[in-house]
Design a protein around this motif. Sequence first.
Motif, mmCIF file in Angstrom:
data_model
loop_
_atom_site.group_PDB
_atom_site.id
_atom_site.type_symbol
_atom_site.label_atom_id
_atom_site.label_comp_id
_atom_site.label_asym_id
_atom_site.label_seq_id
_atom_site.Cartn_x
_atom_site.Cartn_y
_atom_site.Cartn_z
ATOM 1 N N ASP A 68 0.826 -1.210 0.000
ATOM 2 C CA ASP A 68 0.000 0.000 0.000
ATOM 3 C C ASP A 68 0.860 1.260 0.000
ATOM 4 O O ASP A 68 0.526 2.253 -0.659
ATOM 5 N N HIS A 69 1.960 1.223 0.722
ATOM 6 C CA HIS A 69 2.859 2.373 0.760
ATOM 7 C C HIS A 69 3.529 2.581 -0.607
ATOM 8 O O HIS A 69 3.741 3.716 -1.040
ATOM 9 N N VAL A 70 3.842 1.479 -1.250
ATOM 10 C CA VAL A 70 4.446 1.543 -2.586
ATOM 11 C C VAL A 70 3.458 2.151 -3.582
ATOM 12 O O VAL A 70 3.820 2.988 -4.415
ATOM 13 N N GLN A 71 2.194 1.747 -3.469
ATOM 14 C CA GLN A 71 1.169 2.281 -4.369
ATOM 15 C C GLN A 71 1.009 3.794 -4.181
ATOM 16 O O GLN A 71 0.859 4.534 -5.152
ATOM 17 N N ILE A 72 1.057 4.226 -2.932
ATOM 18 C CA ILE A 72 0.948 5.677 -2.651
ATOM 19 C C ILE A 72 2.104 6.415 -3.311
ATOM 20 O O ILE A 72 1.923 7.452 -3.962
ATOM 21 N N ALA A 73 3.319 5.876 -3.157
ATOM 22 C CA ALA A 73 4.507 6.524 -3.727
ATOM 23 C C ALA A 73 4.446 6.535 -5.258
ATOM 24 O O ALA A 73 4.789 7.534 -5.896
ATOM 25 N N ALA A 74 4.014 5.421 -5.831
ATOM 26 C CA ALA A 74 3.972 5.310 -7.297
ATOM 27 C C ALA A 74 2.979 6.280 -7.914
ATOM 28 O O ALA A 74 3.160 6.721 -9.061
ATOM 29 N N SER A 75 1.950 6.651 -7.163
ATOM 30 C CA SER A 75 0.954 7.580 -7.693
ATOM 31 C C SER A 75 1.506 9.001 -7.818
ATOM 32 O O SER A 75 0.889 9.862 -8.459
ATOM 33 N N GLU A 76 2.680 9.241 -7.214
ATOM 34 C CA GLU A 76 3.274 10.583 -7.225
ATOM 35 C C GLU A 76 4.326 10.754 -8.325
ATOM 36 O O GLU A 76 4.770 11.872 -8.595
ATOM 37 N N VAL A 77 4.738 9.654 -8.939
ATOM 38 C CA VAL A 77 5.839 9.731 -9.924
ATOM 39 C C VAL A 77 5.356 9.285 -11.294
ATOM 40 O O VAL A 77 4.330 8.619 -11.430
ATOM 41 N N PHE A 78 6.140 9.634 -12.297
ATOM 42 C CA PHE A 78 5.810 9.240 -13.672
ATOM 43 C C PHE A 78 6.768 8.127 -14.132
ATOM 44 O O PHE A 78 7.874 8.018 -13.682
#
Length: 267
Positions: free
Chosen positions: A257-267
């Motif tokens: 879940d933490h990875v998904q949050i981070a991935a939503s911020e980057v391209f």
Amino acid sequence: MNKYKAFFGFTKTPFPQKIAVKNLLQTKQLLTVVSRMKYAVELGAVAILTGDIGTGKSSALRFAIKEFHPSEYIVFYVTATTGSTIEIYKQICAEMKIELKTQSKGSLIKTIKSTVLEYCSRKQKPILIIDEASLLRIEVFAELHTVMQFENDSDPRLPIILAGQNNLIDYLQYQPSRAFASRVVARSKLEPITQSELEKYLQYHLSLAGNNQKLFTEPAIVAIYKLSGGMLRKINNIARGALIAAASQKSQLVEPDHVQIAASEVF
């Protein structure tokens, strides 16, 4: 955001955008790339380094430069543009600290070559590195070999290392580029890291930042791999962001879940 460093006990920022050469993880792929570059330099020839955005080309170049001791080599580093052939020659002259008296193509080539010979006379071997070479025009590739020609093209004095995206190889296959391409003796392509390499990479960088614990769960590692495609730059951004997300939730471990949050911020 910096509170995550205290939460996990980091002494340095983990997964930094730029890492000191001495701290680069020396993978088999990196060492192979550098070995090929050194081979081309020894022959006074051309080495090509390609890879997708974020695979670590710039880091590989920095690592390679470290291998060329300044007592024996002088490295000239140019970042390519989409400009004309004269523009790239002017960039090379600027890197060589040459004061230009004229800007004709013939004079620029002559000045570059005389400067190369001057360094050679001082027992210093020049190396020209052109980064982002996939931006160069075909007309540049059609003429770039002329700065390598000494003693009727029988005395190689200026090895060149080109680094760029994968389409660089396509440009070298065009007819106008053949004379330059014929000087290529080493080609390397940086590939994304594998999932098994990723776990080692994450742990290595956590240790560099001051935490030797295994902070990423196995499912989190799988998520980082799937979302990054094994691209180092994206891995760094997602991993750092995931640590921030975990710390904000007071979680001692990084979960998917933490990875998904981070991935939503980057391209």
